[in-house]
Scaffold this active site. Structure first.
Site, PDB file in Angstrom:
ATOM      1  N   ASP A 126       0.831  -1.203   0.000  1.00 28.24           N
ATOM      2  CA  ASP A 126       0.000   0.000   0.000  1.00 28.24           C
ATOM      3  C   ASP A 126       0.871   1.261   0.000  1.00 28.24           C
ATOM      4  OD1 ASP A 126      -2.763   1.151   0.575  1.00 28.24           O
ATOM      5  OD2 ASP A 126      -1.650   2.002   2.251  1.00 28.24           O
ATOM      6  N   GLU A 162       1.023  -0.634  -5.169  1.00 27.77           N
ATOM      7  CA  GLU A 162       0.070   0.443  -5.433  1.00 27.77           C
ATOM      8  C   GLU A 162       0.901   1.630  -5.909  1.00 27.77           C
ATOM      9  OE1 GLU A 162      -3.388   3.305  -3.657  1.00 27.77           O
ATOM     10  OE2 GLU A 162      -1.677   2.785  -2.421  1.00 27.77           O
TER      11      GLU A 162
END
Ligand code: NOJ
Length: 566
Positions: free
Chosen positions: A232, A293
């Site tokens: 993330d 990401e």
């Protein structure tokens, strides 16, 4: 541009240009065809709150996911990425982790995770977890200790600084979720830094103890059977130690009333790549995959994330593909060609839990189901690894709240009415047409969209022309056809403004894909001769779309996938 990416767009626009890195194809444990497992796998993102609720508390859980593994296997899924299911105060619905080595009770227990892992393994489905690397929850024991005193052994695990003066934060950085990126803590009379919500303090990755602890987290899960991580917010791991003010990108204010900043001093710092190389070394010990990401401004920037010699992320997601916001063959051609020429294996995504679903982005209101099939035929036949998003395969629609009091996502609560938040793309999975779409017998945490009556797994499984059956057919073809598995990508008919066509060529085998991106029928000449073929015969098509020799006729938004013959 439709409102696709919202806050994310602000971030992308502020990307710095980066030098491209030229590298070799990635390595990894190869399967029979000489590819590491993750190159031939189809990934599927599960937002666990919304997938399947086994205990009827209104929130999905791990036992619920386990009960749906047969469905996923039958669909053609090889790996599931579960969005964060770790203990969390749920301020950002799990992206605020308070313990990296456990399961939040709302999702179950570690025993439930082990059960899920063993059931998945029986079906050859890999499990990928979501690793929130940039920040923890403010309730994580590291942060609680860190904020307790300036001399805490954990003080330097986070970014603490003096303000510029009374009531003045250390610099002008704004949080991507609104307001200053600094929060004052009266206990120790200093500010801490948070790129996201104040409840998500940024870890200090310059501290080797942070790095060691976080690397150990990955080992802990690998040993428990996890096959990789989706990392993330990797762009924001590091900040300029001198905390220079960010430049303002353009005049005006964003949806949160903040200036449009360029994240020059708190985004994409070169040190990020040291961390990614380290995480990759650990992953390699377990034949694991790292998905990123990665919000990049262009392919040169994407190449940075593959790393030199492909020693960083195997699968940095190409969100530029999601920014092709209309059905334009020319724009898709351009983006596919760019990613196909990238220095690593392409990764395609069309939807996720932060962006408006592809069903709505491309749907014209009349042909949405045909367009959903067209988009599936597109990204599931390209060279690269696709990452699906739950519900996409049944044509789930983004259904944002209509009243402020119903909004759950804090972005929507803060930004209303300009910014309605991300609830719309996180609604419960539509399993059947019973109450709450078969997701729960309790009260679902988000309302089930009315479309569950027409778009649900049970009904679509019985309907040969459904979006779901089309997904299954494409995925089956993708898993069994060696040109689709291993072939090169080659654009054809490049001047056609209505139909996107390309070949996938592997040794003497080839497949053609033709996609009519208009609402009128199209006839095209595939111009196969220059590529050494004379005719095409259908493998999969929608409606009456078909080939005759090297001519293809396509229905409005029609799909034709065919095998080529010499
Ligand atoms: C990206 C995640 O996808 C998003 O849902 C989350 O809010 C932020 N990172 C912060 O962790």
């Amino acid at each position: 541009m439709k409102k696709t990416l919202r806050w994310v767009a602000l971030w992308v626009l502020s990307c710095l240009p980066w030098l491209p890195a030229y590298a070799q194809m990635s390595s990894g444990a190869p399967d029979g065809g000489g590819h590491p497992w993750w190159q031939h796998a189809v990934f599927y993102e599960i937002y666990p709150r919304s997938f399947a609720d086994s205990n009827n508390d209104g929130v999905g859980d791990l036992r619920g996911i386990a009960a749906k593994l047969d469905y996923l296997k039958d669909l053609g899924v090889d790996a599931i990425w579960i969005s964060p299911c770790f203990p969390s105060p749920q301020v950002d619905f799990g992206y605020d982790v308070s313990d990296y080595e456990n399961i939040d009770p709302m999702y179950g227990t570690l025993a439930d995770f082990d059960f899920l892992a063993s059931e998945a393994k029986k079906r050859d489905i890999h499990i990928i977890l979501d690793f929130v690397v940039n920040h923890t929850s403010d309730q994580h024991k590291w942060f609680l200790d860190s904020k307790s005193s300036r001399t805490s052994p954990y003080r330097d695990w986070y970014i603490w600084r003096d303000g510029k003066g009374p009531g003045q934060p250390p610099n002008n950085w704004v949080s991507t979720f609104g307001g200053s990126a600094w929060k004052f803590d009266p206990t120790t009379d200093q500010y801490y830094y948070h790129f996201f919500y104040p409840e998500q303090p940024d870890l200090n990755w310059r501290n080797p103890a942070v790095k060691d602890a976080m690397f150990d987290v990955t080992r802990w899960w690998y040993k428990r059977g996890v096959s990789g991580f989706r990392l993330d917010a990797v762009d924001t791991l590091f900040e300029d130690p001198n905390l220079k003010d960010n430049p303002i990108r353009k005049p005006g204010k964003n949806a949160f009333g903040d200036p449009f900043e360029e994240n020059k001093y708190n985004g994409k710092l070169p040190e990020v790549h040291d961390v990614l190389r380290g995480l990759r070394q650990v992953a390699n010990e377990y034949d694991a995959v790292l998905i990123g990401e990665t919000w990049t401004a262009d392919v040169a920037e994407l190449n940075q994330y593959y790393g030199k010699g492909n020693n960083e992320l195997q699968l940095p997601m190409d969100f530029l593909f999601t920014m092709v916001n209309k059905l334009s063959p020319a724009e898709f051609r351009k983006q596919i060609a760019a990613v196909d020429a990238a220095s690593g294996w392409p990764t395609f995504v069309i939807s996720n839990h932060d962006i408006v679903r592809s069903y709505d982005r491309y749907g014209d209101g009349k042909h949405n189901d045909q367009i959903a099939k067209l988009m599936a035929a597109l990204y599931l036949t390209l060279r690269g690894t696709p990452i699906m998003y739950y519900g996409e395969e049944i044509g789930m629609k983004t259904t944002p709240p209509t009243r402020q009091e119903d909004v759950k996502d804090p972005i929507g609560r803060k930004g209303w009415p300009k910014e309605k938040g991300r609830d719309g793309e996180r609604t419960p999975m539509q399993w059947d047409d019973s109450e709450n779409a078969g997701f729960t017998k309790g009260t679902p945490w988000l309302p089930v969209p009315p479309t569950y009556k027409t778009h649900n797994v049970a009904d679509e499984s019985k309907e040969p022309d459904s979006i779901l059956e089309f997904y299954k057919s494409v995925l089956k073809l993708r898993h069994t056809n060696s040109a689709l598995l291993n072939g090169d990508y080659k654009a054809i008919n490049e001047s056609n403004t209505n139909v996107l066509s390309y070949l996938r060529v592997y040794q003497d085998q080839a497949v053609v894909v033709s996609l009519n991106m208009t609402d009128t029928p199209q006839n095209i000449d595939l111009e196969l001769k220059p590529n050494g073929f004379t005719s095409a015969s259908g493998l999969l098509a929608t409606g009456k779309s078909a080939a005759k020799g090297d001519q293809v006729s396509l229905e409005p938004y029609g799909v034709f996938i065919g095998e080529l013959h010499k």
